[in-house]
Design an enzyme around this catalytic site. Structure first.
Site, PDB file in Angstrom:
ATOM      1  N   LYS A  13       0.836  -1.215   0.000  1.00 19.20           N
ATOM      2  CA  LYS A  13       0.000   0.000   0.000  1.00 19.20           C
ATOM      3  C   LYS A  13       0.865   1.257   0.000  1.00 19.20           C
ATOM      4  O   LYS A  13       0.625   2.189  -0.748  1.00 19.20           O
ATOM      5  CB  LYS A  13      -0.900   0.065   1.240  1.00 19.20           C
ATOM      6  CG  LYS A  13      -1.912  -1.038   1.370  1.00 19.20           C
ATOM      7  CD  LYS A  13      -2.839  -0.810   2.567  1.00 19.20           C
ATOM      8  CE  LYS A  13      -2.160  -0.876   3.916  1.00 19.20           C
ATOM      9  NZ  LYS A  13      -1.767  -2.205   4.365  1.00 19.20           N
ATOM     10  N   ARG A  88     -10.247   1.509   8.257  1.00 22.44           N
ATOM     11  CA  ARG A  88      -9.972   0.095   8.485  1.00 22.44           C
ATOM     12  C   ARG A  88     -11.094  -0.594   9.226  1.00 22.44           C
ATOM     13  O   ARG A  88     -11.023  -1.782   9.460  1.00 22.44           O
ATOM     14  CB  ARG A  88      -8.725  -0.018   9.362  1.00 22.44           C
ATOM     15  CG  ARG A  88      -7.496  -0.557   8.626  1.00 22.44           C
ATOM     16  CD  ARG A  88      -6.330  -0.158   9.475  1.00 22.44           C
ATOM     17  NE  ARG A  88      -5.210  -1.005   9.478  1.00 22.44           N
ATOM     18  CZ  ARG A  88      -4.000  -0.619   9.053  1.00 22.44           C
ATOM     19  NH1 ARG A  88      -3.832   0.538   8.472  1.00 22.44           N
ATOM     20  NH2 ARG A  88      -2.972  -1.397   9.189  1.00 22.44           N
ATOM     21  N   ARG A 127      11.134  -7.000   5.180  1.00 21.51           N
ATOM     22  CA  ARG A 127      10.847  -5.568   5.074  1.00 21.51           C
ATOM     23  C   ARG A 127      11.729  -4.757   6.010  1.00 21.51           C
ATOM     24  O   ARG A 127      11.945  -5.123   7.166  1.00 21.51           O
ATOM     25  CB  ARG A 127       9.370  -5.329   5.404  1.00 21.51           C
ATOM     26  CG  ARG A 127       8.983  -3.883   5.364  1.00 21.51           C
ATOM     27  CD  ARG A 127       7.539  -3.708   5.053  1.00 21.51           C
ATOM     28  NE  ARG A 127       6.688  -3.810   6.217  1.00 21.51           N
ATOM     29  CZ  ARG A 127       5.396  -3.483   6.202  1.00 21.51           C
ATOM     30  NH1 ARG A 127       4.838  -3.067   5.075  1.00 21.51           N
ATOM     31  NH2 ARG A 127       4.663  -3.602   7.281  1.00 21.51           N
ATOM     32  N   ARG A 160      10.493  -3.388  11.581  1.00 22.48           N
ATOM     33  CA  ARG A 160       9.418  -2.905  12.455  1.00 22.48           C
ATOM     34  C   ARG A 160       9.069  -3.978  13.484  1.00 22.48           C
ATOM     35  O   ARG A 160       8.989  -5.149  13.151  1.00 22.48           O
ATOM     36  CB  ARG A 160       8.169  -2.595  11.625  1.00 22.48           C
ATOM     37  CG  ARG A 160       8.215  -1.246  10.971  1.00 22.48           C
ATOM     38  CD  ARG A 160       7.111  -1.076   9.959  1.00 22.48           C
ATOM     39  NE  ARG A 160       5.773  -1.445  10.422  1.00 22.48           N
ATOM     40  CZ  ARG A 160       4.683  -1.290   9.680  1.00 22.48           C
ATOM     41  NH1 ARG A 160       4.770  -0.752   8.481  1.00 22.48           N
ATOM     42  NH2 ARG A 160       3.511  -1.656  10.137  1.00 22.48           N
ATOM     43  N   ARG A 171      -1.988  -9.419  13.144  1.00 24.74           N
ATOM     44  CA  ARG A 171      -2.441  -8.304  12.282  1.00 24.74           C
ATOM     45  C   ARG A 171      -3.292  -8.822  11.120  1.00 24.74           C
ATOM     46  O   ARG A 171      -4.243  -8.170  10.702  1.00 24.74           O
ATOM     47  CB  ARG A 171      -1.226  -7.512  11.769  1.00 24.74           C
ATOM     48  CG  ARG A 171      -0.594  -6.671  12.885  1.00 24.74           C
ATOM     49  CD  ARG A 171       0.758  -6.125  12.483  1.00 24.74           C
ATOM     50  NE  ARG A 171       0.700  -5.149  11.429  1.00 24.74           N
ATOM     51  CZ  ARG A 171       1.703  -4.921  10.562  1.00 24.74           C
ATOM     52  NH1 ARG A 171       2.824  -5.612  10.627  1.00 24.74           N
ATOM     53  NH2 ARG A 171       1.577  -3.991   9.658  1.00 24.74           N
TER      54      ARG A 171
HETATM   55  P1  AMP Z   1       0.214   0.025   8.916  1.00 20.44           P
HETATM   56  O1  AMP Z   1       1.515   0.701   8.812  1.00 20.44           O
HETATM   57  O2  AMP Z   1      -0.831   0.605   8.005  1.00 20.44           O
HETATM   58  O3  AMP Z   1       0.310  -1.471   8.793  1.00 20.44           O
HETATM   59  O4  AMP Z   1      -0.340   0.325  10.410  1.00 20.44           O
HETATM   60  C1  AMP Z   1       0.404  -0.065  11.546  1.00 20.44           C
HETATM   61  C2  AMP Z   1      -0.474  -0.011  12.794  1.00 20.44           C
HETATM   62  O5  AMP Z   1      -1.001   1.312  12.973  1.00 20.44           O
HETATM   63  C3  AMP Z   1      -1.694  -0.910  12.790  1.00 20.44           C
HETATM   64  O6  AMP Z   1      -1.400  -2.254  13.151  1.00 20.44           O
HETATM   65  C4  AMP Z   1      -2.569  -0.205  13.831  1.00 20.44           C
HETATM   66  O7  AMP Z   1      -2.110  -0.460  15.140  1.00 20.44           O
HETATM   67  C5  AMP Z   1      -2.313   1.269  13.535  1.00 20.44           C
HETATM   68  N1  AMP Z   1      -3.258   1.817  12.532  1.00 20.44           N
HETATM   69  C6  AMP Z   1      -2.942   2.321  11.310  1.00 20.44           C
HETATM   70  N2  AMP Z   1      -4.036   2.734  10.654  1.00 20.44           N
HETATM   71  C7  AMP Z   1      -5.095   2.469  11.483  1.00 20.44           C
HETATM   72  C8  AMP Z   1      -6.513   2.637  11.381  1.00 20.44           C
HETATM   73  N3  AMP Z   1      -7.072   3.174  10.282  1.00 20.44           N
HETATM   74  N4  AMP Z   1      -7.279   2.247  12.419  1.00 20.44           N
HETATM   75  C9  AMP Z   1      -6.734   1.733  13.535  1.00 20.44           C
HETATM   76  N5  AMP Z   1      -5.414   1.515  13.708  1.00 20.44           N
HETATM   77  C10 AMP Z   1      -4.593   1.884  12.686  1.00 20.44           C
END
Ligand code: AMP
Length: 214
Positions: A13, A88, A127, A160, A171
């Site tokens: 993404k 989300r 990653r 990460r 996740r």
């Molecule tokens: P990502 O980098 O998009 O995989 O997001 C990493 C983490 O950020 C997720 O596992 C959540 O803990 C938090 N997060 C990111 N976007 C959202 C969202 N729209 N709603 C809730 N938590 C989020």
């Protein structure tokens, strides 16, 4: 133009949103990147969300909604925005759509990147992340010019914490439980464009362009 890019962890993404942002001249906004930056700064927001992030759980809707609303009113979003990682949950969709409707705006494109779970686990294991530039690399598929260093800032690249296999599995479950209903909602009214994310980065990008330049 408001574009949403969906997909499970590791699907690409961020990579695709950045390419699209450069091409369309509108910012890409990753809620995950914003939260990671807040944790690095150890700001009040960072302290509030750390336990959710570390566990691979979603940050509460009201925190995310407020963050996105404050981003969308910035002047650089006047011509649009690419949302990476938001909405989300169904509750986030409702808030986002209400917010946009109040400003006579709508979601123009809703894109889902689709990749096998096995492939995602492989991608996440390799990653690498640059905390300051927020750029993502991959040991094999998108290596930095100098091993272990960011091409832009030269900073050390890290894995990460939430890319660890046990957190990644959680996740994925969170994605299936909370985000699949969001995809079903957009699919039901014909707004969802599903794109094969198994192809290489440029091929996936070309398929995305076909959707947004239709
Ligand atoms: P990502 O980098 O998009 O995989 O997001 C990493 C983490 O950020 C997720 O596992 C959540 O803990 C938090 N997060 C990111 N976007 C959202 C969202 N729209 N709603 C809730 N938590 C989020």
């Amino acid at each position: 133009m408001i574009i949403v890019v969906f997909g499970p962890p590791g699907v690409g993404k961020g990579t695709q949103s950045a390419k699209l942002s450069a091409h369309l001249g509108i910012p890409a906004f990753s809620t995950g990147d914003m939260f990671r930056a807040a944790m690095v700064e150890d700001s009040p927001l960072g302290q509030k969300i750390r336990s959710f992030m570390d566990a691979g759980d979603l940050v509460p809707d009201e925190v995310v909604n407020e963050l996105v609303a404050s981003r969308m009113v910035q002047p650089d979003c006047a011509d649009g925005l690419i949302l990476d990682g938001y909405p989300r949950t169904v509750a986030q969709v409702k808030v986002l759509e209400g917010w946009l409707a109040g400003r006579k705006m709508k979601l123009d494109y809703v894109i889902e990147l689709v990749v096998d779970r096995e492939e995602l686990v492989k991608r996440l294991a390799g990653r690498l992340y640059a905390p300051t530039s927020k750029k993502t690399y991959h040991e094999k598929y998108a290596p930095p010019r100098v091993p272990g260093k960011c091409n832009i800032t030269g900073e050390d690249l890290i894995h990460r914490d939430d890319d660890k296999p046990e957190v990644v599995r959680h996740r994925f479950d969170v994605y299936t439980k909370n985000t699949q209903p969001v995809l079903d909602y957009f699919a039901a009214d014909g707004r969802l464009s599903r794109i094969d994310g198994m192809k290489n980065i440029d091929e996936v990008y070309a398929d995305i362009l076909k959707v947004v330049e239709k």
